[in-house]
Design an enzyme around this catalytic site. Structure first.
Site, PDB file in Angstrom:
ATOM      1  N   SER A  92       0.825  -1.377  -0.091  1.00  0.00           N
ATOM      2  CA  SER A  92      -0.067   0.054  -0.069  1.00  0.00           C
ATOM      3  C   SER A  92       0.912   1.246   0.208  1.00  0.00           C
ATOM      4  O   SER A  92       0.373   2.178  -0.403  1.00  0.00           O
ATOM      5  CB  SER A  92      -0.967  -0.055   1.057  1.00  0.00           C
ATOM      6  OG  SER A  92      -0.213   0.114   2.331  1.00  0.00           O
TER       7      SER A  92
ATOM      8  N   LYS B 271       0.716   4.409   7.077  1.00  0.00           N
ATOM      9  CA  LYS B 271       0.099   5.389   5.898  1.00  0.00           C
ATOM     10  C   LYS B 271       0.549   6.639   6.032  1.00  0.00           C
ATOM     11  O   LYS B 271       1.208   7.205   7.228  1.00  0.00           O
ATOM     12  CB  LYS B 271      -1.554   5.516   5.987  1.00  0.00           C
ATOM     13  CG  LYS B 271      -2.277   3.861   5.846  1.00  0.00           C
ATOM     14  CD  LYS B 271      -2.207   3.372   4.349  1.00  0.00           C
ATOM     15  CE  LYS B 271      -2.913   2.062   4.213  1.00  0.00           C
ATOM     16  NZ  LYS B 271      -2.121   1.047   4.608  1.00  0.00           N
TER      17      LYS B 271
END
Length: 146
Positions: free
Chosen positions: A67, A104
């Protein structure tokens, strides 16, 4: 190092060893034309001194997944995480979200927090009051295998 698996990340508690340093050539390795060998000045280099600002609050974790590939964080990379740093907009953070750890990019506005992946195949996560959410630490460095 002591390893502890938590969801998609494996955390490592660093073990500080005094006097442990590798050889370091203070010359700058040319990525263009080779430089003469007589320019090398050998010194010792400690990765702890280079990568760790706050020893008591620094941990390592291994990335699992794709990701964050757009930010240069690939599967199996080793993250250096400092828990003493303040979270800020645009920083890459290790977060605890609904029972799992994730890494993230933080997107913070006046009223909202978003977790943005760096891969278009993954959704942006809007943090709401219903989420069990904690910013666990800020990523300061990444160690890659070549």
């Amino acid at each position: 190092m002591i390893a502890h698996k938590q969801g998609n990340l494996t955390f490592y508690t660093p073990e500080v060893v005094d006097g442990l340093a590798g050889h370091f050539f203070d010359t700058g390795i040319s990525a263009g034309f080779p430089s003469p060998t007589e320019d090398f000045n050998e010194q010792h280099l400690s990765l702890d001194e280079e990568l760790v600002k706050n020893k008591e609050t620094t941990f390592y974790a291994r990335v699992s997944g794709q990701s964050m590939i757009g930010a240069g964080l690939d599967d199996n990379d080793l993250l250096v995480i400092d828990r003493s740093l303040e979270p800020e907009n645009n920083k890459i953070a290790v977060c605890f979200l609904d029972g799992e750890f994730t890494v993230k990019r933080l997107r913070v506005t006046k009223d909202e927090v978003w977790l943005q992946p760096e891969n278009p195949n993954y959704p942006i996560i809007n943090i709401t009051e219903e989420n069990n959410f904690l910013i666990w630490g800020i990523v300061t460095n990444v160690i890659k295998k070549v």
